[in-house]
Write an enzyme that holds these catalytic residues in place. Structure first.
Site, PDB file in Angstrom:
ATOM      1  N   LYS A   1       0.832  -1.207   0.000  1.00 50.79           N
ATOM      2  CA  LYS A   1       0.000   0.000   0.000  1.00 50.79           C
ATOM      3  C   LYS A   1       0.872   1.265   0.000  1.00 50.79           C
ATOM      4  CE  LYS A   1      -2.033  -1.103   3.911  1.00 50.79           C
ATOM      5  NZ  LYS A   1      -1.309  -2.371   4.225  1.00 50.79           N
TER       6      LYS A   1
ATOM      7  N   ARG B   1      -9.645   1.039   8.945  1.00 52.85           N
ATOM      8  CA  ARG B   1      -9.198  -0.314   9.263  1.00 52.85           C
ATOM      9  C   ARG B   1     -10.233  -1.094  10.050  1.00 52.85           C
ATOM     10  NH1 ARG B   1      -3.342   0.507   8.996  1.00 52.85           N
ATOM     11  NH2 ARG B   1      -2.332  -1.456   9.436  1.00 52.85           N
TER      12      ARG B   1
ATOM     13  N   ARG C   1      11.794  -5.724   4.550  1.00 52.26           N
ATOM     14  CA  ARG C   1      11.569  -4.278   4.381  1.00 52.26           C
ATOM     15  C   ARG C   1      12.558  -3.458   5.211  1.00 52.26           C
ATOM     16  NH1 ARG C   1       5.778  -1.858   5.333  1.00 52.26           N
ATOM     17  NH2 ARG C   1       5.930  -2.986   7.295  1.00 52.26           N
TER      18      ARG C   1
ATOM     19  N   ARG D   1      11.458  -1.795  10.795  1.00 48.66           N
ATOM     20  CA  ARG D   1      10.392  -1.376  11.705  1.00 48.66           C
ATOM     21  C   ARG D   1      10.275  -2.364  12.858  1.00 48.66           C
ATOM     22  NH1 ARG D   1       5.208   0.143   8.051  1.00 48.66           N
ATOM     23  NH2 ARG D   1       4.177  -1.132   9.642  1.00 48.66           N
TER      24      ARG D   1
ATOM     25  N   ARG E   1      -0.319  -9.021  13.498  1.00 49.65           N
ATOM     26  CA  ARG E   1      -0.914  -8.027  12.585  1.00 49.65           C
ATOM     27  C   ARG E   1      -1.795  -8.697  11.543  1.00 49.65           C
ATOM     28  NH1 ARG E   1       4.301  -5.357  10.564  1.00 49.65           N
ATOM     29  NH2 ARG E   1       2.971  -4.145   9.191  1.00 49.65           N
TER      30      ARG E   1
HETATM   31  P1  AP5 Z   1       4.862  -1.622   1.786  1.00 49.38           P
HETATM   32  O1  AP5 Z   1       4.513  -0.766   0.618  1.00 49.38           O
HETATM   33  O2  AP5 Z   1       5.618  -0.989   2.914  1.00 49.38           O
HETATM   34  O3  AP5 Z   1       3.547  -2.385   2.326  1.00 49.38           O
HETATM   35  P2  AP5 Z   1       2.321  -1.837   3.130  1.00 49.38           P
HETATM   36  O4  AP5 Z   1       1.096  -2.478   2.586  1.00 49.38           O
HETATM   37  O5  AP5 Z   1       2.313  -0.321   3.177  1.00 49.38           O
HETATM   38  O6  AP5 Z   1       2.646  -2.460   4.539  1.00 49.38           O
HETATM   39  P3  AP5 Z   1       2.573  -1.904   6.012  1.00 49.38           P
HETATM   40  O7  AP5 Z   1       3.255  -2.914   6.883  1.00 49.38           O
HETATM   41  O8  AP5 Z   1       3.088  -0.491   6.103  1.00 49.38           O
HETATM   42  O9  AP5 Z   1       1.045  -1.918   6.264  1.00 49.38           O
HETATM   43  P4  AP5 Z   1       0.357  -1.965   7.592  1.00 49.38           P
HETATM   44  O10 AP5 Z   1      -1.039  -1.697   7.154  1.00 49.38           O
HETATM   45  O11 AP5 Z   1       0.547  -3.170   8.422  1.00 49.38           O
HETATM   46  O12 AP5 Z   1       1.110  -0.865   8.461  1.00 49.38           O
HETATM   47  P5  AP5 Z   1       0.743   0.645   8.861  1.00 49.38           P
HETATM   48  O13 AP5 Z   1       1.978   1.414   8.800  1.00 49.38           O
HETATM   49  O14 AP5 Z   1      -0.458   1.121   8.151  1.00 49.38           O
HETATM   50  O15 AP5 Z   1       5.683  -2.890   1.233  1.00 49.38           O
HETATM   51  C1  AP5 Z   1       6.248  -3.835   2.127  1.00 49.38           C
HETATM   52  C2  AP5 Z   1       7.637  -4.263   1.602  1.00 49.38           C
HETATM   53  O16 AP5 Z   1       7.471  -4.970   0.364  1.00 49.38           O
HETATM   54  C3  AP5 Z   1       8.594  -3.102   1.312  1.00 49.38           C
HETATM   55  O17 AP5 Z   1       9.891  -3.513   1.647  1.00 49.38           O
HETATM   56  C4  AP5 Z   1       8.487  -2.902  -0.220  1.00 49.38           C
HETATM   57  O18 AP5 Z   1       9.700  -2.421  -0.760  1.00 49.38           O
HETATM   58  C5  AP5 Z   1       8.200  -4.337  -0.689  1.00 49.38           C
HETATM   59  N1  AP5 Z   1       7.323  -4.380  -1.860  1.00 49.38           N
HETATM   60  C6  AP5 Z   1       6.221  -3.633  -2.109  1.00 49.38           C
HETATM   61  N2  AP5 Z   1       5.652  -3.985  -3.280  1.00 49.38           N
HETATM   62  C7  AP5 Z   1       6.429  -5.016  -3.764  1.00 49.38           C
HETATM   63  C8  AP5 Z   1       6.356  -5.832  -4.946  1.00 49.38           C
HETATM   64  N3  AP5 Z   1       5.380  -5.676  -5.841  1.00 49.38           N
HETATM   65  N4  AP5 Z   1       7.301  -6.785  -5.121  1.00 49.38           N
HETATM   66  C9  AP5 Z   1       8.282  -6.962  -4.198  1.00 49.38           C
HETATM   67  N5  AP5 Z   1       8.414  -6.219  -3.068  1.00 49.38           N
HETATM   68  C10 AP5 Z   1       7.477  -5.261  -2.853  1.00 49.38           C
HETATM   69  O19 AP5 Z   1       0.289   0.426  10.394  1.00 49.38           O
HETATM   70  C11 AP5 Z   1       1.202   0.066  11.404  1.00 49.38           C
HETATM   71  C12 AP5 Z   1       0.494   0.044  12.757  1.00 49.38           C
HETATM   72  O20 AP5 Z   1      -0.027   1.365  13.067  1.00 49.38           O
HETATM   73  C13 AP5 Z   1      -0.728  -0.884  12.845  1.00 49.38           C
HETATM   74  O21 AP5 Z   1      -0.365  -2.221  13.152  1.00 49.38           O
HETATM   75  C14 AP5 Z   1      -1.545  -0.202  13.967  1.00 49.38           C
HETATM   76  O22 AP5 Z   1      -1.034  -0.501  15.230  1.00 49.38           O
HETATM   77  C15 AP5 Z   1      -1.315   1.281  13.696  1.00 49.38           C
HETATM   78  N6  AP5 Z   1      -2.324   1.858  12.785  1.00 49.38           N
HETATM   79  C16 AP5 Z   1      -2.101   2.409  11.550  1.00 49.38           C
HETATM   80  N7  AP5 Z   1      -3.245   2.823  11.004  1.00 49.38           N
HETATM   81  C17 AP5 Z   1      -4.225   2.556  11.904  1.00 49.38           C
HETATM   82  C18 AP5 Z   1      -5.626   2.722  11.900  1.00 49.38           C
HETATM   83  N8  AP5 Z   1      -6.272   3.278  10.846  1.00 49.38           N
HETATM   84  N9  AP5 Z   1      -6.336   2.317  12.987  1.00 49.38           N
HETATM   85  C19 AP5 Z   1      -5.724   1.766  14.050  1.00 49.38           C
HETATM   86  N10 AP5 Z   1      -4.391   1.550  14.117  1.00 49.38           N
HETATM   87  C20 AP5 Z   1      -3.643   1.948  13.042  1.00 49.38           C
END
Ligand code: AP5
Length: 220
Positions: free
Chosen positions: A17, A92, A131, A164, A175
Site C-alpha cells: 500500500k 481499518r 523491508r 520497523r 498483525r
Molecule cells: P509496503 O509498501 O511498505 O507495504 P504496506 O502495505 O504499506 O505495509 P505496512 O506494513 O506499512 O502496512 P500496515 O497496514 O501493516 O502498516 P501501517 O503502517 O499502516 O511494502 C512492504 C515491503 O514490500 C517493502 O519492503 C516494499 O519495498 C516491498 N514491496 C512492495 N511492493 C512489492 C512488490 N510488488 N514486489 C516486491 N516487493 C514489494 O500500520 C502500522 C500500525 O499502526 C498498525 O499495526 C496499527 O497498530 C497502527 N495503525 C495504523 N493505522 C491505523 C488505523 N487506521 N487504525 C488503528 N491503528 C492503526
C-alpha cells in the site's frame, strides 16, 4: 462535488500500500495519508499521541478508533489534499469506515474508489521481513526486491535504513490476525457500496502500478 482522486488503499500488512500510494500521489497530484506513518512519527517524537499509540503498534494491535479518526479528519483539511487524497492504512475497522463517510459528507465529498490489494500470506511475510525504511526521508526498500546500493544507507538522502519494530516475526503474525478479524470485513462494506476494485498485488511494483491505474480508469 469536488473533482480529484479520493480513494482508499485496502490490503493486509505488506501488500504494498505504501509503495503504491507514493506513486499514486505523484501520478495524480493527490496527497497520501498514511496513518501508520503519522503514528510512527508521533512515537519517534514522543508526543502524547505517540506515547499512547506505541504499545498498540509494538504488539501489532490497532490503535483505538477515536485516536485515529480526528487525526485523519484534520489531515484531510490541509491544502495538499484539496486536489485529492489516497488513504493508506485507514479505515481499518467498520466504525472507522462509518466515521470516514461522515467526515467526507461534512466536506461535501464521497469516495470514488476503494482498491483492495490482494497478496497471499507467504508473499506478505517475505516482503515484511526484508523491508527497510529510511529514518531520514521515509523511502522504502526491500533487501531482496529493491535493495539500496550501499548496506543500510538510503540512496536518496544518505539516511540510515532501519527495520520497523513491528516487522518482527511474532508481531507480523499478530498483525495478520488483526487484519483478518477487524479489517477484512471492509471488503464487503465497500463492495456493498459499489466502490470496491480488486487488484492482484503479486508481481513487480510496476505490474501492480499498471493494474491500479487500469482499475482506477474512469476515476478522476
Ligand atoms: P509496503 O509498501 O511498505 O507495504 P504496506 O502495505 O504499506 O505495509 P505496512 O506494513 O506499512 O502496512 P500496515 O497496514 O501493516 O502498516 P501501517 O503502517 O499502516 O511494502 C512492504 C515491503 O514490500 C517493502 O519492503 C516494499 O519495498 C516491498 N514491496 C512492495 N511492493 C512489492 C512488490 N510488488 N514486489 C516486491 N516487493 C514489494 O500500520 C502500522 C500500525 O499502526 C498498525 O499495526 C496499527 O497498530 C497502527 N495503525 C495504523 N493505522 C491505523 C488505523 N487506521 N487504525 C488503528 N491503528 C492503526
Amino acid at each position: 462535488m469536488a473533482a480529484g482522486l479520493r480513494v482508499v488503499l485496502l490490503g493486509p500488512p505488506g501488500a504494498g500500500k505504501g509503495t503504491q500510494a507514493k506513486f499514486l500521489q505523484e501520478h495524480y497530484g493527490a496527497c497520501q495519508i498514511s496513518t501508520g506513518d503519522i503514528l510512527r512519527k508521533a512515537v519517534a517524537e514522543q508526543t502524547p499521541l505517540g506515547k499512547e499509540a506505541s504499545g498498540y503498534i509494538n504488539r501489532g494491535a490497532l490503535v483505538p478508533d477515536d485516536l485515529i479518526v480526528n487525526l485523519v479528519a484534520e489531515r484531510l483539511k490541509e491544502n495538499d489534499c484539496a486536489p485529492g487524497f489516497i488513504l493508506d492504512g485507514f479505515p481499518r475497522t467498520i466504525p472507522q469506515a462509518q466515521s470516514l463517510d461522515e467526515i467526507l459528507k461534512k466536506m461535501g465529498m464521497v469516495l470514488n474508489g476503494v482498491l483492495a490489494v490482494q497478496v497471499p500470506q507467504k508473499v506478505i511475510v517475505e516482503r515484511l521481513a526484508g523491508r527497510r525504511t529510511c529514518k531520514g526521508c521515509g523511502a522504502l526498500y526491500h533487501l531482496a526486491f529493491d535493495p539500496p546500493k550501499a548496506v543500510a544507507v538510503c540512496d536518496r538522502c544518505g539516511g540510515e535504513l532501519v527495520q520497523r519494530d513491528d516487522d518482527r516475526e511474532e508481531t507480523i503474525v499478530a498483525r495478520l490476525k488483526v487484519y483478518d478479524t477487524q479489517t477484512a470485513p471492509l471488503v464487503d462494506y465497500y463492495r456493498e457500496r459499489n466502490l470496491l476494485r480488486s487488484v492482484d498485488g503479486v508481481g513487480t511494483v510496476d505490474d501492480i502500478r499498471n493494474r491500479i491505474i487500469q482499475a482506477l480508469g474512469d476515476v478522476k
